[in-house]
Design a protein around this motif. Sequence first.
Motif, PDB file in Angstrom:
ATOM      1  N   ASP A 210      -2.643  41.610   2.240  1.00 28.06           N
ATOM      2  CA  ASP A 210      -1.449  40.790   2.021  1.00 28.06           C
ATOM      3  C   ASP A 210      -1.469  40.055   0.680  1.00 28.06           C
ATOM      4  O   ASP A 210      -0.652  39.161   0.441  1.00 28.06           O
ATOM      5  N   ASP A 262       0.184  30.223   6.626  1.00 33.26           N
ATOM      6  CA  ASP A 262       1.447  30.951   6.476  1.00 33.26           C
ATOM      7  C   ASP A 262       2.000  30.933   5.056  1.00 33.26           C
ATOM      8  O   ASP A 262       3.127  31.358   4.826  1.00 33.26           O
ATOM      9  N   ARG A 364      -8.229  34.497  10.782  1.00 32.99           N
ATOM     10  CA  ARG A 364      -6.868  34.711  10.276  1.00 32.99           C
ATOM     11  C   ARG A 364      -5.892  34.718  11.449  1.00 32.99           C
ATOM     12  O   ARG A 364      -6.193  35.240  12.520  1.00 32.99           O
ATOM     13  N   LYS A 366      -2.333  35.868  13.207  1.00 34.47           N
ATOM     14  CA  LYS A 366      -1.192  36.788  13.195  1.00 34.47           C
ATOM     15  C   LYS A 366       0.025  35.937  13.476  1.00 34.47           C
ATOM     16  O   LYS A 366       0.075  35.221  14.482  1.00 34.47           O
ATOM     17  N   ASP A 368       4.391  35.428  13.753  1.00 36.72           N
ATOM     18  CA  ASP A 368       5.675  36.116  13.907  1.00 36.72           C
ATOM     19  C   ASP A 368       6.564  35.768  12.713  1.00 36.72           C
ATOM     20  O   ASP A 368       6.139  35.072  11.778  1.00 36.72           O
ATOM     21  N   PRO A 373       1.981  31.350  15.448  1.00 35.10           N
ATOM     22  CA  PRO A 373       0.824  32.226  15.673  1.00 35.10           C
ATOM     23  C   PRO A 373       0.925  32.980  16.995  1.00 35.10           C
ATOM     24  O   PRO A 373       1.180  32.373  18.039  1.00 35.10           O
ATOM     25  N   GLY A 375      -1.460  35.581  17.528  1.00 35.24           N
ATOM     26  CA  GLY A 375      -2.788  36.173  17.697  1.00 35.24           C
ATOM     27  C   GLY A 375      -3.742  35.632  16.657  1.00 35.24           C
ATOM     28  O   GLY A 375      -3.322  35.076  15.645  1.00 35.24           O
ATOM     29  N   VAL A 377      -7.364  36.720  14.535  1.00 32.53           N
ATOM     30  CA  VAL A 377      -8.300  37.786  14.191  1.00 32.53           C
ATOM     31  C   VAL A 377      -9.489  37.163  13.469  1.00 32.53           C
ATOM     32  O   VAL A 377      -9.323  36.388  12.526  1.00 32.53           O
TER      33      VAL A 377
END
Length: 673
Positions: A210, A262, A364, A366, A368, A373, A375, A377
Motif C-alpha cells: 500500500d 488509516d 496492521r 484491515k 473498511d 477496523p 480485521g 493482521v
Amino acid sequence: MNKKSKRNPEKSSSQIEVLKGKLDISRSGMGFVIVEGMDKDILVRPNNFDRAFDGDIVRVQISKGNKGEKRIEGKVIDVAERKQTDFVGNIQVSKDFAFFTPNTKNPIPDFYISKDKLNGAVDKDRVMVRLLKWDKGTKKPEGEVVTVIKAEDMGDMAMKEILVEAGFPLSFDKAVLDAAHQLSETITSEELAKRKDFRDVLTFTIDPVDAKDFDDAISFRHLDNGQYEIGVHIADVSHFVKPGSILDQSAYDRATSVYLPDRVNPMLPERISNELCSLRPNEDKYTFSAVFTFDQKGVIKSRWIGRTVIHSDQRFTYEDVQQIIETKEGLYSETILLLNELAQQYRKERFSHGAINFSSQEVRFKLDEKGKPIGIVVKESKEAHQLIEEFMLLANRNVAEYVGAIKVNKEPIPFPYRIHDTPDEEKMLPFVAFAKKFGYTFDMSDEDSIARSFNKMLAEAKGKPEQHVLEQLGIRTMAKAIYTSENVGHYGLGFEHYCHFTSPIRRYPDVMVHRIVQQCIDHNVVPDKKMEEECKHCSDMERKAMECERAGNKYKQVEFMQDYVGEEFDGIISGAATFGFWVETVAHKCEGLVSTRDLADYDDFHFESADYALVGMRTHKRFRIGDLVKVRVVSANLERRQIDYHWIPSEEEAKKASEKSQGSKGKSSRTKN
C-alpha cells in the motif's frame, strides 16, 4: 530619585532573572516550567500563565533570591514557541460572534471567533480551530474555524485530534503548497552533468503493497572483472527542498511523517513525496546514492557516495520478493536471490559483532471503506524485509563513516548521528532478575557480553509465551535511540558510526545528512552551529510521532473490540501495576486492563515490583508478565481509548479461592468467639 516598588521593596530589577523552558500544566491547573539544567521545576500559578498554553516554550521570570528555596515560583512573561496552533473542540455561536472550547487534557482558555471566521460552523458543532493571535492585554485568544468535523466521522475526528494534540499540523499552508507546485520535474542536461547516470543499470524498488511514496531503490550489475556492483539509491529531496526556503521550514517544523492506521500525515506536500521524489517505475529520478563494489565472497572492495539519476525498472512488493526467495523463480530472480544471500550474510555478521536481534512484529488493521477496523493482521519480518533492511543499514553506516572521518580545522563536522547508548547497569538489573525467573541468564561483565546474552535469550524464547513480553521489557530497558552530534555509536545495531540517510521523504534528519554529505563532496563544509538544537527538535518530534502512532493503534483496537464485548479470548499478561494487570489477546494483539476491583471477589491483590506481578493475599495466586490467562471483554470505551477485560479463573482456581475464603471466614469467626 526612583521610588522602590510598593509590592516588593526588597528586590530591585537586578535581582530578577528570566529563564526559558517548557510549560507543563497539570490537570489541576497548576503550571510547572521545566528548564534544562535545573534540578527543580518552576511553579507557575494559573493567573501567571500570561498567554501560554500547555507544552509551549516560555520565558519565565523568577527572583534570583528564590533559587535556594524548596519551591521556586515564577511568572510567564512571553511565549517563545507554541507547541500547537490547531485545536479540536466545540463551538458556541451567538448572534455576532462565537466562543470555542478546546477539548484538551489540561485547561486552555476559550477562543473568541469572529463571525467572518466561522467558515460554515454552527452552534454546538465539533470543529478544528487555528489560533490566529493573542495580543498582550487581551483576555482571550482569537481563532478561526479550519474544519467542521461531522458526527459520522468519529474515527476521522479521533485521528485528527491525536495529531493536533501532539502539535502536528493537519494541512500545509497555501504558500507551502504553491512553492511545491512551482518545482519542475524536468531532468535537465545541466543537472545531469553533475551526476552519475545509472539509468541503464537494472534498478527496482521493494515496498509495502500500500506504499504511495518510494524513497529507496536498489541497482545491480556485474562488472567485467568478475565483481559486482550494488547501488542504494535514495530520493534526492535536498535537490528540491533548499535550506531556508518555506518548504524547508515546513518540513523542519514537522520533522517526520506520522503513520496512523488509516492515514499518513506527511512531512512534505504530496507534490514532492508522491510525485517529484517518489522513485516510481519507468521514470527518471534524481537520487543520492551509496554504491558498493563486492568481490565473489561478498566483501566490499570499494564504495562511492554522491548524486545520481536512476530509472526504476520494476516496483516490487515485499510479498512479490518473498515469493521469489521461497520459489527461486520470477522476474530478476537470479539478482534477488544473490542480494538475499548477501543480506543474510551481513545480518549474521551483524549479530555476531554485537547487534541485538529483537524481532520486529507489526500489527496492521484491515479497514473498511469508512476506516472501521474489520480485521487485524500480525506481520512478521521475513527475508524480503531483511533484504531491504540490510542494504539500508549498509548505506546508513557507510555514509556516517565517510562524514565521521572528515575534519574541519581539526574538529569533527557537526552531523546528525543516530545513536543508541549502551545499557545502564542499574536499569538492567531488574530485567535480568526477571528473565532469570524464566530460566534465562545474563553475563553482565561487559557490553558485548550483555548483547550476546540478549541474543541467546531471544533465540531460546522464540515461540514461547514469554517471548513478546521479554522483548518488550528488554526494549524498554534499553536507552532510546536519538539524533545528536555527539557520536557514541549505535549499541543495538553494533555500529560505531550510524546515521539516517535512506528516508528523506519522511524524516528531516535524512535531508540534513544529504546536505552535509554534499558539502563534504564539494570540499565546502559550513559547520552548523545549531546542529545539536536541530537534532533535539527532530528527536522530540519523532517521539511525539511514535506516541501518535500508539494512540492511533489503541483507538482502532478499542473500535475493533467493540464488536466482541462479552466474548472470551486467550491472552498474555503484558504489564502489571498496583491497580491491575494488562492483557494482550493472542488472536488480535489488543491490550486491555483487568482491574484489581474486578478481582476482589476472588482475592485481594498486592503488587510485587521485582516480579512484575500481582499476588493474592489468601490464595497466593500470581499474575505475572508473560503468563497465559483467559479473559472476557467487558467494555471498549472509545472516549478513554480503553478496553476492560474480566479475568476468567479455571474451575480449579475458582474452587481453591472459595475454599481459602471459607477457611479465612472460619478463622475470623473463631477469633471473635
